[in-house]
Design a protein around this motif. Structure first.
Motif, PDB file in Angstrom:
ATOM      1  N   LEU A 129       6.560  -2.770  -4.548  1.00 31.90           N
ATOM      2  CA  LEU A 129       5.914  -3.084  -3.275  1.00 31.90           C
ATOM      3  C   LEU A 129       6.433  -2.247  -2.114  1.00 31.90           C
ATOM      4  N   VAL A 130       7.758  -2.097  -2.002  1.00 31.73           N
ATOM      5  CA  VAL A 130       8.312  -1.445  -0.807  1.00 31.73           C
ATOM      6  C   VAL A 130       7.752  -0.034  -0.624  1.00 31.73           C
ATOM      7  N   PRO A 131       7.760   0.840  -1.645  1.00 34.90           N
ATOM      8  CA  PRO A 131       7.162   2.163  -1.446  1.00 34.90           C
ATOM      9  C   PRO A 131       5.655   2.104  -1.188  1.00 34.90           C
ATOM     10  N   SER A 132       4.961   1.240  -1.907  1.00 36.30           N
ATOM     11  CA  SER A 132       3.498   1.182  -1.770  1.00 36.30           C
ATOM     12  C   SER A 132       3.089   0.694  -0.385  1.00 36.30           C
ATOM     13  N   LEU A 133       3.779  -0.320   0.123  1.00 38.89           N
ATOM     14  CA  LEU A 133       3.487  -0.809   1.474  1.00 38.89           C
ATOM     15  C   LEU A 133       3.813   0.249   2.516  1.00 38.89           C
ATOM     16  N   SER A 134       4.925   0.964   2.332  1.00 42.58           N
ATOM     17  CA  SER A 134       5.320   2.010   3.286  1.00 42.58           C
ATOM     18  C   SER A 134       4.251   3.090   3.365  1.00 42.58           C
ATOM     19  N   VAL A 135       3.743   3.505   2.207  1.00 37.12           N
ATOM     20  CA  VAL A 135       2.706   4.540   2.183  1.00 37.12           C
ATOM     21  C   VAL A 135       1.419   4.016   2.819  1.00 37.12           C
ATOM     22  N   MET A 136       1.039   2.802   2.502  1.00 39.18           N
ATOM     23  CA  MET A 136      -0.178   2.222   3.073  1.00 39.18           C
ATOM     24  C   MET A 136      -0.095   2.168   4.598  1.00 39.18           C
ATOM     25  N   VAL A 137       1.067   1.777   5.102  1.00 38.66           N
ATOM     26  CA  VAL A 137       1.237   1.677   6.558  1.00 38.66           C
ATOM     27  C   VAL A 137       1.091   3.042   7.215  1.00 38.66           C
ATOM     28  N   ILE A 138       1.723   4.056   6.651  1.00 35.94           N
ATOM     29  CA  ILE A 138       1.628   5.402   7.222  1.00 35.94           C
ATOM     30  C   ILE A 138       0.188   5.898   7.185  1.00 35.94           C
ATOM     31  N   GLU A 139      -0.534   5.599   6.116  1.00 40.16           N
ATOM     32  CA  GLU A 139      -1.887   6.127   5.972  1.00 40.16           C
ATOM     33  C   GLU A 139      -2.941   5.336   6.738  1.00 40.16           C
ATOM     34  N   PHE A 140      -2.565   4.191   7.290  1.00 41.71           N
ATOM     35  CA  PHE A 140      -3.494   3.423   8.122  1.00 41.71           C
ATOM     36  C   PHE A 140      -3.070   3.383   9.590  1.00 41.71           C
ATOM     37  N   SER A 141      -1.987   4.043   9.930  1.00 36.95           N
ATOM     38  CA  SER A 141      -1.490   4.005  11.302  1.00 36.95           C
ATOM     39  C   SER A 141      -1.924   5.246  12.062  1.00 36.95           C
ATOM     40  N   THR A 142      -1.983   5.111  13.368  1.00 34.67           N
ATOM     41  CA  THR A 142      -2.130   6.292  14.197  1.00 34.67           C
ATOM     42  C   THR A 142      -0.814   7.060  14.201  1.00 34.67           C
ATOM     43  N   GLU A 143      -0.879   8.319  14.556  1.00 37.08           N
ATOM     44  CA  GLU A 143       0.328   9.153  14.566  1.00 37.08           C
ATOM     45  C   GLU A 143       1.398   8.556  15.473  1.00 37.08           C
ATOM     46  N   ARG A 144       0.975   7.997  16.606  1.00 39.45           N
ATOM     47  CA  ARG A 144       1.933   7.494  17.589  1.00 39.45           C
ATOM     48  C   ARG A 144       2.540   6.158  17.176  1.00 39.45           C
ATOM     49  N   ARG A 145       1.791   5.344  16.422  1.00 43.99           N
ATOM     50  CA  ARG A 145       2.249   3.994  16.096  1.00 43.99           C
ATOM     51  C   ARG A 145       2.824   3.861  14.687  1.00 43.99           C
TER      52      ARG A 145
END
Length: 448
Positions: A129-145
């Protein structure tokens, strides 16, 4: 027209403002990692009751703890990379649902052997979960957030651990140790159902791996984000066509940075797990009362949460590599100071809090660097291996600390050794991502 849109998340998702569906996805990721922390901590709070009810010794409980840790390593190394082949959403859904089932199954365990199997399975889910959630967050976030939300995911784990303590205190006494696993299992299954309904697949994954119905699924997501639809899929990246995997991490442009990231992650876990597991005993040896040493977990736990939160903002301001290197150095300074401070309880606790603040910040920093460095087609693999290899440090760090203390070395000798490991982590980040600034910029700008 389609070619411009094929740049995907960089233009469509990563440029602000945040859309409601992005926020829903990110909040869901944070909630899932809260359950992650609850799963990991549940066994710790159930342990005293299990020892008493089953009449087993601490060595058996230590084996149960170790099996869970082994599951974490295997989940990060072997299961998290599947998110690059099967999808971020699929791995997250499987991991949350699997955790729920395994936690409920623990309530039926009547032997140590059954508990060992269930704890390993839970570790697999948490590790994935930890790597998968981290990747999901980066790929759904704006560059600034993005860095801020990634730090919130890691804080979610700490909140989950605190929730485990609160639930354990309320339920274990009147209902027995199985009650905490019932609670954790139901939380996981509820979140799995919520994620099944609301969690979308990453647009990065759909465009770079192009699974079945990729165009339809990508356009459904773009419609929710109120963005123009794609007329066709882009050409597959060459490596995505041939199949990205761990071998891609050792391609010439990634090889040295991969090894240095692993070294930095190992250093972080080596120091962090030594501090969290041996800190109370070392405080007692330094003259702090046993009650205050135990209560120090509240202070240092709060400091660790602040470290993760502030790393997100710091990384956004100065860049994740520099922020991570500075945190390693701050931890090294605090460790040296802790080794030589005389028995002043308040000062000792303050310095211990600074050390935990800094070392937890480095974990968020290492994950941010990893998610930003690897391209979408091998991002989950890169993050999974970084965390998985790093967890071997969680085994070595406490073991070395115990061996040194058993040889009657005092903290003035032991803590500078761990400070040196922090400096190794800082050097790994500096060599890989700061001194090679031009190469890093090129790699970062090619990912999205």
């Amino acid at each position: 027209m389609a070619d411009a849109r094929h740049t995907g998340v960089r233009q469509i998702i990563r440029s602000g403002p945040m859309k409601p569906w992005q926020i829903i996805t990110l909040v869901l990721c944070v909630l899932i990692n809260i359950s992650d922390g609850l799963d990991t901590s549940a066994i710790s709070y159930a342990a005293p009751s299990i020892l008493r009810e089953w009449g087993v010794g601490p060595s058996v409980m230590g084996l149960i703890f170790s099996v869970g840790a082994a599951g974490l390593v295997c989940g990060a190394i072997f299961l998290a990379p599947l998110a690059d082949r099967l999808g971020r959403r699929n791995v997250i859904l499987w991991a949350v649902a699997s955790n729920g089932v395994s936690m409920l199954a623990i309530t039926l365990a009547g032997s140590v052997e059954a508990l060992l199997v269930m704890r390993f399975l839970t570790g697999l889910g948490v590790g994935a979960l930890v790597p998968s959630l981290s990747v999901m967050v980066i790929e759904f976030s704006t560059e600034r957030r993005g860095n801020i939300f990634l730090s919130l995911v890691h804080v979610g784990f700490a909140i989950g651990a605190m929730l485990g303590a609160a639930v354990g205190a309320m339920l274990v006494g009147p209902f027995g140790w199985r009650a905490i696993f019932v609670f954790a299992g139901l939380v996981n299954l509820s979140l799995a159902a919520l994620a099944f309904s609301l969690l979308p697949e990453s647009l990065n994954f759909l465009l770079t791996r192009q699974p079945r119905n990729a165009l339809r699924r990508a356009n459904a997501l773009l419609a929710k984000l109120k963005e123009p639809l794609l007329e066709s899929l882009p050409p597959l990246p060459p490596r995505a066509r041939s199949g990205a995997g761990v071998g891609m991490l050792f391609a010439p442009e990634y090889r040295s940075a991969t090894l240095l990231l692993w070294l930095a992650a190992f250093s972080r876990y080596f120091v962090s797990y030594f501090l969290t597991q041996w800190k109370p005993q070392i405080l007692v040896m330094a003259g702090v009362s046993r009650e205050m040493a135990i209560a120090s977990g509240i202070v240092t736990g709060g400091a660790a949460i602040m470290g993760s939160l502030l790393m997100g903002a710091f990384a956004t301001a100065v860049g994740a590599p520099l922020a991570t290197g500075v945190s390693f150095i701050l931890c090294a300074v605090a460790l040296v100071a802790f080794g030589f401070i005389q028995a002043d309880p308040v000062l000792l606790l303050a310095v211990a809090g600074v050390a935990l603040f800094a070392i937890e910040a480095t974990f968020t920093g290492v994950v941010i660097v990893s998610t930003r460095f690897y391209p979408p087609e091998c991002r989950s693999t890169g993050v999974g291996y970084t965390i998985g290899v790093g967890r071997f440090g969680a085994i070595a760090g406490p073991y070395l600390g115990g061996a040194l203390l058993a040889m009657n070395f005092d903290r003035a000798f032991v803590y500078p050794i761990y400070a040196g490991v922090c400096l190794i982590g800082a050097a790994a980040i500096a060599i890989g991502f700061i001194w090679r600034k031009a190469a890093s910029r090129e790699a970062f700008s090619s990912t999205s």
